[in-house]
Design an enzyme around this catalytic site. Structure first.
Site, PDB file in Angstrom:
ATOM      1  N   ASP A  90      -8.520  -9.646   1.379  1.00  0.00           N
ATOM      2  CA  ASP A  90      -9.045  -8.758   2.413  1.00  0.00           C
ATOM      3  C   ASP A  90     -10.468  -9.124   2.828  1.00  0.00           C
ATOM      4  O   ASP A  90     -10.987  -8.576   3.797  1.00  0.00           O
ATOM      5  CB  ASP A  90      -8.998  -7.302   1.931  1.00  0.00           C
ATOM      6  CG  ASP A  90      -7.686  -6.622   2.311  1.00  0.00           C
ATOM      7  OD1 ASP A  90      -6.809  -7.297   2.856  1.00  0.00           O
ATOM      8  OD2 ASP A  90      -7.546  -5.417   2.049  1.00  0.00           O
TER       9      ASP A  90
ATOM     10  N   THR B 175       0.872  -1.163   0.000  1.00  0.00           N
ATOM     11  CA  THR B 175       0.000   0.000   0.000  1.00  0.00           C
ATOM     12  C   THR B 175       0.908   1.211   0.000  1.00  0.00           C
ATOM     13  O   THR B 175       2.050   1.132   0.437  1.00  0.00           O
ATOM     14  CB  THR B 175      -0.896  -0.019   1.259  1.00  0.00           C
ATOM     15  OG1 THR B 175      -1.654  -1.223   1.265  1.00  0.00           O
ATOM     16  CG2 THR B 175      -1.821   1.174   1.339  1.00  0.00           C
TER      17      THR B 175
ATOM     18  N   SER C 282     -11.429  -2.571   4.404  1.00  0.00           N
ATOM     19  CA  SER C 282     -10.060  -2.063   4.361  1.00  0.00           C
ATOM     20  C   SER C 282      -9.683  -1.468   5.711  1.00  0.00           C
ATOM     21  O   SER C 282     -10.548  -1.138   6.527  1.00  0.00           O
ATOM     22  CB  SER C 282      -9.938  -0.991   3.269  1.00  0.00           C
ATOM     23  OG  SER C 282      -8.692  -0.331   3.327  1.00  0.00           O
ATOM     24  N   SER C 283      -8.377  -1.307   5.933  1.00  0.00           N
ATOM     25  CA  SER C 283      -7.891  -0.584   7.107  1.00  0.00           C
ATOM     26  C   SER C 283      -7.321   0.777   6.729  1.00  0.00           C
ATOM     27  O   SER C 283      -6.854   1.520   7.610  1.00  0.00           O
ATOM     28  CB  SER C 283      -6.796  -1.396   7.817  1.00  0.00           C
ATOM     29  OG  SER C 283      -7.312  -2.600   8.331  1.00  0.00           O
TER      30      SER C 283
ATOM     31  N   GLY D 265       0.537  -0.335   5.541  1.00  0.00           N
ATOM     32  CA  GLY D 265       0.824  -1.172   6.694  1.00  0.00           C
ATOM     33  C   GLY D 265      -0.233  -2.202   7.016  1.00  0.00           C
ATOM     34  O   GLY D 265      -0.244  -2.745   8.123  1.00  0.00           O
ATOM     35  N   GLY D 266      -1.151  -2.483   6.079  1.00  0.00           N
ATOM     36  CA  GLY D 266      -2.162  -3.501   6.350  1.00  0.00           C
ATOM     37  C   GLY D 266      -3.004  -3.133   7.555  1.00  0.00           C
ATOM     38  O   GLY D 266      -3.440  -1.987   7.711  1.00  0.00           O
TER      39      GLY D 266
ATOM     40  N   ASN E 143      -2.533  -4.594  -1.973  1.00  0.00           N
ATOM     41  CA  ASN E 143      -2.570  -5.505  -0.828  1.00  0.00           C
ATOM     42  C   ASN E 143      -1.188  -6.021  -0.446  1.00  0.00           C
ATOM     43  O   ASN E 143      -0.419  -5.283   0.145  1.00  0.00           O
ATOM     44  CB  ASN E 143      -3.558  -6.650  -1.042  1.00  0.00           C
ATOM     45  CG  ASN E 143      -3.979  -7.282   0.285  1.00  0.00           C
ATOM     46  OD1 ASN E 143      -4.157  -6.578   1.277  1.00  0.00           O
ATOM     47  ND2 ASN E 143      -4.127  -8.588   0.325  1.00  0.00           N
TER      48      ASN E 143
ATOM     49  N   GLU F  96      -6.479  -8.285  -3.613  1.00  0.00           N
ATOM     50  CA  GLU F  96      -7.372  -7.744  -2.594  1.00  0.00           C
ATOM     51  C   GLU F  96      -8.467  -8.721  -2.166  1.00  0.00           C
ATOM     52  O   GLU F  96      -9.134  -8.490  -1.153  1.00  0.00           O
ATOM     53  CB  GLU F  96      -8.024  -6.449  -3.091  1.00  0.00           C
ATOM     54  CG  GLU F  96      -7.072  -5.285  -3.242  1.00  0.00           C
ATOM     55  CD  GLU F  96      -6.555  -4.733  -1.923  1.00  0.00           C
ATOM     56  OE1 GLU F  96      -6.955  -5.244  -0.853  1.00  0.00           O
ATOM     57  OE2 GLU F  96      -5.750  -3.784  -1.960  1.00  0.00           O
TER      58      GLU F  96
END
Length: 533
Positions: free
Chosen positions: A383, A341, A412-413, A433-434, A361, A380
Site C-alpha cells: 500500500d 479486507t 489506506s482507502s 474493496g481496495g 490487503n 500491507e
C-alpha cells in the site's frame, strides 16, 4: 443489529449484545471471530480502523493501521535499475508490515467496552478449537490461492485437507490459531507484541528475508484521531481521517456532488453518472498527490474539503464530455486497501454505533504464517508507493507523500463511516474493496440519500468506479443500460467490464422516526448476514 461478511460472526456479535455488552464489546468479539471464520480477510495479522459513535454523541476514531518495519527503506522494492520488482511487496515475509489489529481491539475494549478480554475472545477460541462447518461461500474464497498454500507446509496444514481444497460441509479446525488466541486472552497484547507470539513472528521473518523484528512489535502503538466531518444535504457524514484517504476522498466527492440535483436526474442516468465520475476523478487525483501518514506529511484536509474548492471543481466539469485524467493532475497544496479486507457495522440498544474496517490487503495477505501461530500475515507494504508514479496492486498511482519510511503507516482507502441526521445515527457503512472502498461507500450514501432506496437496495445496486488512473470507468455486471453506456461513450468515457462484482458494504440504517434498525448484508458476500435482536 450486527452485519458482517460471515453469518456465524454476526451471531457472535449478537450474542454479546444479548449478554449485556455494548456495541464496542460486540465489535471486539466480531473482530476476533472473523480472524477464524473469514481467514482471507478477517485478521489478527493485519490492521485497520474503528469508528465509534457513543450514545452521548462522542465520536472516536481508533487507528490501528500497520506500520513499516524500522529497517524499511524507500527503495526496498526496486532493483538495481530502479524498477519495481514484481511480487516482492505482495508475497512472503518481505511484504509484511507490523500488525495492529490485536492492539486496536484491546484499546477499544479497555477504553470503551464493558466486558473482559477473556469473555470477548471465548467465541473465537471455541470456533478455532472445535472448528466450524464451511458453507459454499466460505470454500469459494478458500479455494483462490490453492497453489500458494501447497508450497508451504504450515499453511497447507491449516487451509488444505490432505493436500486438497476444502468442500462445503467440511469442518475447518484451527488448533494453532486457538492456542494463539488463548495466549492473547490470558496475557493481553503483550503476548502478541512482546511475548511468545512476537518471538515467533520475528524469528520467521528473519529466516525468510523479512524485516519484521521484536523491536518493531514492541514499539507498535494505536493512535486516537479526530474523524473527518462533512455535511451532505442536511446529513452529517463522519468518516476516516489520514492515514486513511477514505473519509477525505468521500467528503470531497460529496462536496462536489451537493451542487447537482441528483435526485431529479435519477440513479445511473447519463447526467448523474457524468458528474459522479468527474467528482471521483478529481478526488482520487487529489488523494494520490496529497495524502499520507500524518506523522510524516502534512495532509491539506481543510483545503480539500473547502466549499470553495468543491465549487472550483464543479466549474471544471463540462456539461457533456469526459475530462481526460491527463488533464487532472491533483491540486497540490502547501507541503505535500485490498480486496482482503472486511467491514462490519454494529448498533446496540442504547444507540452506540461502531463501524470497523480492517485488512491484510490482498486475499490472504502475504499468504504466509509464522511457525505455528496459525494466522496469516498482511502484505500491507504494497500500500506504500514503492516507486512514485508506479501502480500498486489496485492500480493506484501515488506520489512521494506515500513513499516508504521506517515506522510509517501506508495510505489506506478504508472508509468506516457513520451518517447522522439531527444528532441521531442514520447509517453505519463501509466496505472492503481496495481502492474501490471509497466509491462503494459513496454509492451506498448516494443511493439512500439521493435516490431514496431502501438500505438493502442501496447495498445491492450495481456499482461504478473511477480512480483517476487508469483512465477507465469500472463497471459491475448490469451497471449501465445499453443506451446510457452508448451516450457516455460519445462523451469520451471508456469502460472496463468486470466479470465479478466487488466489495461487501455491510450496512445498518436507523429509521429517524421509529428508531427501527434495518441491516443489509451485501448480496456479493452470501456467507454474510444481518443479525438483529
Amino acid at each position: 443489529m450486527v452485519v458482517t461478511t460471515q453469518q456465524i460472526a454476526s451471531e457472535v456479535g449478537l450474542g454479546i449484545l444479548k449478554q449485556g455488552g455494548n456495541a464496542i464489546d460486540a465489535a471486539v468479539a466480531v473482530g476476533y471471530a472473523l480472524a477464524v471464520l473469514d481467514p482471507c480477510c478477517g485478521n489478527i495479522g493485519g490492521g485497520g480502523f474503528m469508528l465509534i459513535r457513543r450514545k452521548t454523541g462522542e465520536e472516536v476514531f481508533l487507528n490501528f493501521r500497520e506500520r513499516a518495519p524500522l529497517k524499511a527503506t524507500r527503495d526496498m522494492y526496486l532493483d538495481a535499475k530502479g524498477d519495481v520488482v514484481p511480487g516482492k511487496s505482495l508475497r512472503g515475509f518481505t511484504a509484511v508490515a507490523v500488525p495492529g489489529t490485536v492492539a486496536g481491539l484491546e484499546r477499544a475494549r479497555e477504553q470503551y467496552g464493558t466486558m473482559s478480554r477473556e469473555r470477548l475472545l471465548a467465541p473465537a477460541i471455541r470456533l478455532a478449537e472445535e472448528g466450524f462447518v464451511l458453507g459454499a461461500g466460505d470454500v469459494a474464497v478458500l479455494g483462490l490461492p490453492i497453489n500458494r498454500f501447497a508450497e508451504q507446509p504450515n499453511v497447507a496444514a491449516v487451509f488444505l485437507k490432505a493436500g486438497k481444497p476444502y468442500a462445503a460441509g467440511d469442518r475447518l479446525v484451527q488448533k494453532d490459531l486457538a492456542a494463539t488466541l488463548q495466549q492473547i486472552a490470558k496475557q493481553g497484547p503483550d503476548a502478541f507484541y512482546r511475548g511468545p507470539i512476537a518471538e515467533k513472528l520475528a524469528e520467521a521473518a528473519a529466516e525468510n528475508g523479512g524485516l519484521l523484528s521484536r523491536e518493531d512489535l514492541a514499539a507498535y502503538s494505536v493512535t486516537e484521531l479526530p474523524p473527518i466531518h462533512c455535511r451532505y444535504r442536511g446529513y452529517e457524514v463522519v468518516s476516516a481521517p489520514p492515514p486513511s484517504s477514505g473519509g477525505v476522498a468521500l467528503c470531497e466527492i460529496l462536496g462536489v456532488l451537493e451542487g447537482y440535483p441528483l435526485a431529479d436526474w435519477g440513479f445511473h442516468t447519463v447526467k448523474s453518472l457524468h458528474v459522479t465520475i468527474e467528482a471521483e476523478r478529481h478526488a482520487y487525483a487529489d488523494r494520490n498527490a496529497n495524502l499520507g501518514d500524518p506523522d510524516f506529511v502534512r495532509n491539506p484536509v481543510a483545503e480539500l474539503l473547502d466549499a470553495g474548492y468543491a465549487a472550483r471543481i464543479r466549474r471544471e466539469i463540462p456539461a457533456d464530455r469526459a475530462v481526460p485524467s491527463s488533464a487532472v493532475k491533483g491540486t497540490r497544496f502547501a507541503g505535500h486497501e485490498g480486496e482482503s479486507t472486511t467491514h462490519y457495522s454494529i448498533v446496540d440498544a442504547d444507540g452506540n454505533a461502531v463501524a470497523v474496517t480492517y485488512s491484510i490487503n490482498a486475499y490472504f495477505g502475504a499468504q504466509v504464517i509464522a511457525g505455528d501461530t496459525g494466522f496469516l500475515l498482511n502484505d500491507e507494504m504494497d500500500d506504500f508507493s514503492a516507486k512514485p508514479g508506479a501502480p500498486n496492486l489496485f492500480g493506484l498511482v501515488e506520489g512521494a507523500a506515500n513513499a516508504i519510511a521506517p515506522g510509517k503507516r501506508p495510505l489506506s482507502s478504508m472508509a468506516p463511516t457513520i451518517v447522522t441526521k439531527n444528532g441521531k445515527v442514520f447509517l453505519v457503512a463501509g466496505s472492503p474493496g481496495g481502492s474501490r472502498i471509497i466509491t462503494i461507500t459513496l454509492g451506498v450514501v448516494q443511493n439512500v440519500i439521493d435516490y431514496g432506496m431502501s438500505v438493502q437496495h442501496a447495498v445491492d445496486a450495481p456499482r461504478i468506479h473511477h480512480q483517476w488512473l487508469p483512465d477507465a470507468v469500472s463497471l459491475e455486471p448490469g451497471a449501465l443500460a445499453p443506451e446510457t453506456r452508448a451516450e457516455l461513450e460519445k462523451q469520451g468515457y471508456r469502460f472496463t467490464d468486470e466479470l465479478r462484482p466487488w466489495g461487501a458494504a455491510e450496512t445498518i440504517r436507523v429509521d429517524p422516526e421509529s428508531g427501527t434498525l434495518e441491516g443489509a448484508n451485501d448480496r456479493r458476500r452470501p456467507a454474510g448476514a444481518a443479525a438483529g435482536w
